[in-house]
Scaffold this active site. Structure first.
Site, PDB file in Angstrom:
ATOM      1  N   SER A  18       0.806  -1.232   0.000  1.00  0.00           N
ATOM      2  CA  SER A  18       0.000   0.000   0.000  1.00  0.00           C
ATOM      3  C   SER A  18       0.834   1.275   0.000  1.00  0.00           C
ATOM      4  CB  SER A  18      -0.960   0.050   1.198  1.00  0.00           C
ATOM      5  OG  SER A  18      -1.729  -1.092   1.254  1.00  0.00           O
TER       6      SER A  18
ATOM      7  N   LYS B   2       2.198   2.233  -5.301  1.00  0.00           N
ATOM      8  CA  LYS B   2       2.951   1.857  -6.497  1.00  0.00           C
ATOM      9  C   LYS B   2       2.148   2.141  -7.754  1.00  0.00           C
ATOM     10  CE  LYS B   2       3.971  -2.285  -5.636  1.00  0.00           C
ATOM     11  NZ  LYS B   2       3.570  -3.580  -5.944  1.00  0.00           N
TER      12      LYS B   2
ATOM     13  N   ARG C 269     -25.369  -9.271 -14.413  1.00  0.00           N
ATOM     14  CA  ARG C 269     -26.072 -10.449 -14.929  1.00  0.00           C
ATOM     15  C   ARG C 269     -27.530 -10.154 -15.225  1.00  0.00           C
ATOM     16  NH1 ARG C 269     -22.934 -12.728 -10.961  1.00  0.00           N
ATOM     17  NH2 ARG C 269     -21.344 -14.072 -11.889  1.00  0.00           N
TER      18      ARG C 269
ATOM     19  N   LEU D 286      -0.196   4.301  -8.190  1.00  0.00           N
ATOM     20  CA  LEU D 286      -0.285   5.740  -8.412  1.00  0.00           C
ATOM     21  C   LEU D 286       1.024   6.294  -8.977  1.00  0.00           C
ATOM     22  CD1 LEU D 286      -2.169   8.064  -7.979  1.00  0.00           C
ATOM     23  CD2 LEU D 286      -1.198   8.376  -5.702  1.00  0.00           C
TER      24      LEU D 286
ATOM     25  N   MET E  58     -29.598   1.547 -10.577  1.00  0.00           N
ATOM     26  CA  MET E  58     -30.673   1.766 -11.552  1.00  0.00           C
ATOM     27  C   MET E  58     -31.775   0.735 -11.328  1.00  0.00           C
ATOM     28  SD  MET E  58     -30.573   1.221 -15.668  1.00  0.00           S
ATOM     29  CE  MET E  58     -32.001   0.758 -16.611  1.00  0.00           C
TER      30      MET E  58
ATOM     31  N   GLU F  20     -18.492   5.623 -14.273  1.00  0.00           N
ATOM     32  CA  GLU F  20     -17.341   6.037 -13.463  1.00  0.00           C
ATOM     33  C   GLU F  20     -16.026   5.493 -14.009  1.00  0.00           C
ATOM     34  OE1 GLU F  20     -19.605   3.837 -12.616  1.00  0.00           O
ATOM     35  OE2 GLU F  20     -18.813   2.192 -11.393  1.00  0.00           O
TER      36      GLU F  20
ATOM     37  N   LYS G  52      23.155   8.536   1.640  1.00  0.00           N
ATOM     38  CA  LYS G  52      23.317   7.224   2.260  1.00  0.00           C
ATOM     39  C   LYS G  52      22.570   6.158   1.442  1.00  0.00           C
ATOM     40  CE  LYS G  52      22.741   5.359   6.895  1.00  0.00           C
ATOM     41  NZ  LYS G  52      22.167   5.709   8.209  1.00  0.00           N
TER      42      LYS G  52
ATOM     43  N   CYS H  27     -25.957   0.824 -12.188  1.00  0.00           N
ATOM     44  CA  CYS H  27     -26.133  -0.622 -12.282  1.00  0.00           C
ATOM     45  C   CYS H  27     -27.189  -1.103 -11.287  1.00  0.00           C
ATOM     46  CB  CYS H  27     -24.788  -1.324 -12.125  1.00  0.00           C
ATOM     47  SG  CYS H  27     -24.744  -2.886 -13.007  1.00  0.00           S
TER      48      CYS H  27
ATOM     49  N   HIS I 292     -21.429   1.377 -16.113  1.00  0.00           N
ATOM     50  CA  HIS I 292     -20.558   2.023 -15.115  1.00  0.00           C
ATOM     51  C   HIS I 292     -19.829   3.226 -15.714  1.00  0.00           C
ATOM     52  CE1 HIS I 292     -21.007  -0.945 -11.897  1.00  0.00           C
ATOM     53  NE2 HIS I 292     -21.171  -1.812 -12.886  1.00  0.00           N
TER      54      HIS I 292
ATOM     55  N   PRO J 140      15.215  -0.088   6.350  1.00  0.00           N
ATOM     56  CA  PRO J 140      14.269  -0.986   5.652  1.00  0.00           C
ATOM     57  C   PRO J 140      14.452  -0.930   4.137  1.00  0.00           C
ATOM     58  CG  PRO J 140      13.126   0.301   7.332  1.00  0.00           C
ATOM     59  CD  PRO J 140      14.515   0.856   7.242  1.00  0.00           C
ATOM     60  N   THR J 141      14.750   0.242   3.605  1.00  0.00           N
ATOM     61  CA  THR J 141      14.962   0.361   2.159  1.00  0.00           C
ATOM     62  C   THR J 141      16.228  -0.390   1.752  1.00  0.00           C
ATOM     63  OG1 THR J 141      13.849   2.484   2.104  1.00  0.00           O
ATOM     64  CG2 THR J 141      15.326   2.018   0.273  1.00  0.00           C
TER      65      THR J 141
HETATM   66  N1  GLN Z   1     -26.264  -7.498  -9.181  1.00  0.00           N
HETATM   67  C1  GLN Z   1     -26.737  -6.793 -10.330  1.00  0.00           C
HETATM   68  C2  GLN Z   1     -26.600  -7.622 -11.597  1.00  0.00           C
HETATM   69  O1  GLN Z   1     -25.858  -8.564 -11.630  1.00  0.00           O
HETATM   70  C3  GLN Z   1     -26.024  -5.468 -10.490  1.00  0.00           C
HETATM   71  C4  GLN Z   1     -24.573  -5.594 -10.780  1.00  0.00           C
HETATM   72  C5  GLN Z   1     -23.829  -4.306 -10.573  1.00  0.00           C
HETATM   73  O2  GLN Z   1     -24.317  -3.405  -9.912  1.00  0.00           O
HETATM   74  N2  GLN Z   1     -22.632  -4.206 -11.107  1.00  0.00           N
HETATM   75  O3  GLN Z   1     -27.230  -7.330 -12.588  1.00  0.00           O
END
Ligand code: GLN
Length: 555
Positions: free
Chosen positions: A22, A25, A482, A27, A391, A529, A230, A388, A527, A197-198
């Site tokens: 953590s 790396k 799904r 980034l 919605m 994002e 060093k 997803c 998605h 440590p390094t």
């Molecule tokens: N569980 C839902 C599906 O499989 C939504 C999946 C999700 O939000 N990525 O359709």
């Protein structure tokens, strides 16, 4: 790019980590990619993960953070999200691999008889498989950055370290360099920054034949000259190749901070590239200016399931920040565990927010709380973005509370419970069209990679809110699910005011819904994002935060 008798080959930068995990790396790799781009080079970033899962698709978000999905449908490590956010280069299936995938390829070849009866061993068969992976597309870019997951000394990481050692040996001199990330702990009692440590971590690396060219050292403050010298002496690197990586208030300052520390120069020096092309950092200066000089604030509630680990929704948190950058506001995110609303009224808590986001998720737990959050947003005209599952919950809410199907639900929850309890307005998708092929899946299929995954097109309804937000009628977004909203209920829902404003090109799969008489209520089956960048915020997040800003008294 280097030219070997007409063959164009990338230069390789291998990024390893030591001392503790953590350290950022991913980034550091992403920021270095951005800096090389700022000097006019093309880059590709790759992640090699030593764990034995074939991919992170089946890992719990509590364990591993979010699963980052690529256009070509790979379920990958969240570091690929950092890579994309910093370089804008769309990741591919061939940019992420794990020991599990490598071993399963090797075993598949063994079963097929490809090894002609040889005894299969880690060296050379597994290491060859890793080297083959590293060199995919090496003729396409100037620099290939390969990050090895985990920390030097991990047993499962050894084949990867051995493979990159061999790889660098097999390339002509000067075409591969090694960058090692470590930690310099600060001991308060003695007021000292500790280099030991390094030193140990580099010793470990050298014992397996890898000598780092560049050391990136995480530390709370600057590295004094004495410690730098060093480190250089004991770790056999040049003093100017000891790069301090101090804690930053925003990750988006990383390219500028690393540039100031001389990281990109050190990399070009290590490759003997002189004179180095000048960097153009305007994009990152503008991003940093927006990060550090907001003109207001908005408060957004994320009502989700995996709220104990913020990495589980990494790309959503980042995309909200990007929406803030576009609007010059700081976005304060509050993580709300949806399950807490299962039994109580969310109104007292939710009315304090300028916007509500219900993210993706799997399984029934917390869904009643999410449905309540969607209801609150619809009734109180609070901006709502459902992603997803978010919605699907908005559609169930509409079916239950606006149309009157009290029993509306998703087949996902029926499958989980093993009996039919719901009127499935969200149903399990068994086949769909990908490109010009029909994909078929059944409920009992393996869990890994069996979803509708990757980029799919959607057609937006003329005159809808989303069409004006995107400014076009055809979009392409990434999917990972799904279940689908059933078009059987489309007419009724539309009559009630829930417009199906985005559909798959064949009109079978709802991609976007929006409430017509609401200031901002949008649910998307994909998605968004995953495609947002600080220098190019996703239109949905830009507009969502703009809507939140309109309800904020802090602007
Ligand atoms: N569980 C839902 C599906 O499989 C939504 C999946 C999700 O939000 N990525 O359709």
């Amino acid at each position: 790019m280097c030219d070997y008798g007409g063959r164009k080959i990338a230069r390789f930068i291998f990024i390893t980590g030591g001392v503790v995990s953590s350290l950022g790396k991913g980034l550091a790799s992403a920021a270095l990619g951005a800096l090389l781009q700022s000097r006019g080079y093309s880059v590709r970033l790759r992640k090699l993960d030593p764990y034995l899962n074939v991919d992170p698709g089946t890992m719990s978000p509590f364990e591993h953070g979010e699963v980052f999905v690529t256009d070509d449908g790979a379920e990958t490590d969240l570091d690929l999200g950092h890579y994309e956010r910093f370089t804008g280069v769309a990741a591919r299936h061939s940019d992420s691999v794990s020991s599990g995938r490598i071993y399963s390829n090797v075993l598949e070849k063994e079963r097929r008889g490809d090894y002609l009866g040889k005894t299969i061993q880690v060296i050379p068969h597994v290491t060859n498989e890793i080297k083959d992976f590293i060199s995919i597309g090496e003729d396409e870019v100037d620099f290939m950055l390969c990050e090895i997951g985990g920390t030097i000394g991990d047993i499962e990481g050894l084949p990867f370290f051995e493979a990159i050692r061999q790889f660098s040996q097999e390339k002509p001199r000067g075409e591969c360099i090694f960058m090692h990330l470590t930690l310099l702990p600060f001991i308060k009692a003695s007021g000292e920054l500790k280099t030991k440590p390094t030193q140990h971590s580099v010793k470990e690396l050298r014992s397996i034949g890898i000598a780092p060219d560049i050391l990136v050292c995480r530390s709370e403050g600057p590295i004094p000259v004495k410690e730098r010298e060093k480190l250089a002496l004991f770790c056999n690197v040049r003093p100017e190749s000891v790069i301090a990586a101090q804690d930053l208030k925003s990750i988006y300052e990383a390219p500028l901070a690393y540039h100031k520390e001389g990281l990109d120069q050190a990399v070009l020096d290590a490759f003997n590239i002189a004179p180095a092309p000048k960097p153009d950092l305007n994009v990152w200066e503008d991003v940093a200016d927006r990060v550090y000089n907001p003109e207001g604030e908005v408060n957004v509630a994320i009502v989700g399931k995996y709220t104990q680990l913020e990495d589980a929704y990494k790309s959503i948190a980042e995309a909200l920040t990007h929406g803030g950058l576009a609007n010059r506001v700081k976005v304060n995110v509050e993580w709300v565990d949806a399950e807490t609303y299962d039994k109580k009224d969310p109104a007292p808590e939710l009315q304090g927010f300028n916007a509500i986001l219900v993210p993706g998720g799997f399984g029934e737990r917390g869904t009643e709380g999410k449905i309540k959050a969607a209801k609150f947003a619809r009734e109180n005209h609070v901006p709502y973005l459902g992603i997803c599952l978010g919605m699907q919950m908005a559609v169930i809410e509409a079916a239950r509370n606006v149309i009157g199907y009290k029993n509306a639900g998703s087949e996902e929850f029926d499958h989980e419970a093993g009996k039919k309890r719901f009127e499935p307005v969200v149903y399990h998708l068994k086949e769909w069209i990908q490109g010009n092929q029909t994909v078929e899946r059944s409920v009992g299929d393996d869990k890994g990679g069996t979803m509708r995954l990757g980029a799919y097109n959607a057609t937006l309804l003329d005159g809808s809110k989303v069409a004006s937000i995107y400014g076009k009628s055809q979009i392409e977004e990434r999917h990972r699910h799904r279940y689908e909203v059933d078009t059987q209920y489309q007419k009724e829902l539309e009559t009630a005011g829930l417009v199906f404003s985005g559909m798959s090109p064949d009109g079978r799969l709802p991609e976007i819904v929006e409430w017509a008489d609401h200031p901002w209520f949008i649910g998307v089956q994909f998605h968004p994002e995953l495609k947002s960048k600080p220098f190019d915020p996703h239109p949905l997040f830009r507009d969502f935060i703009e809507a939140a800003k309109k309800t904020s008294r802090l602007v």
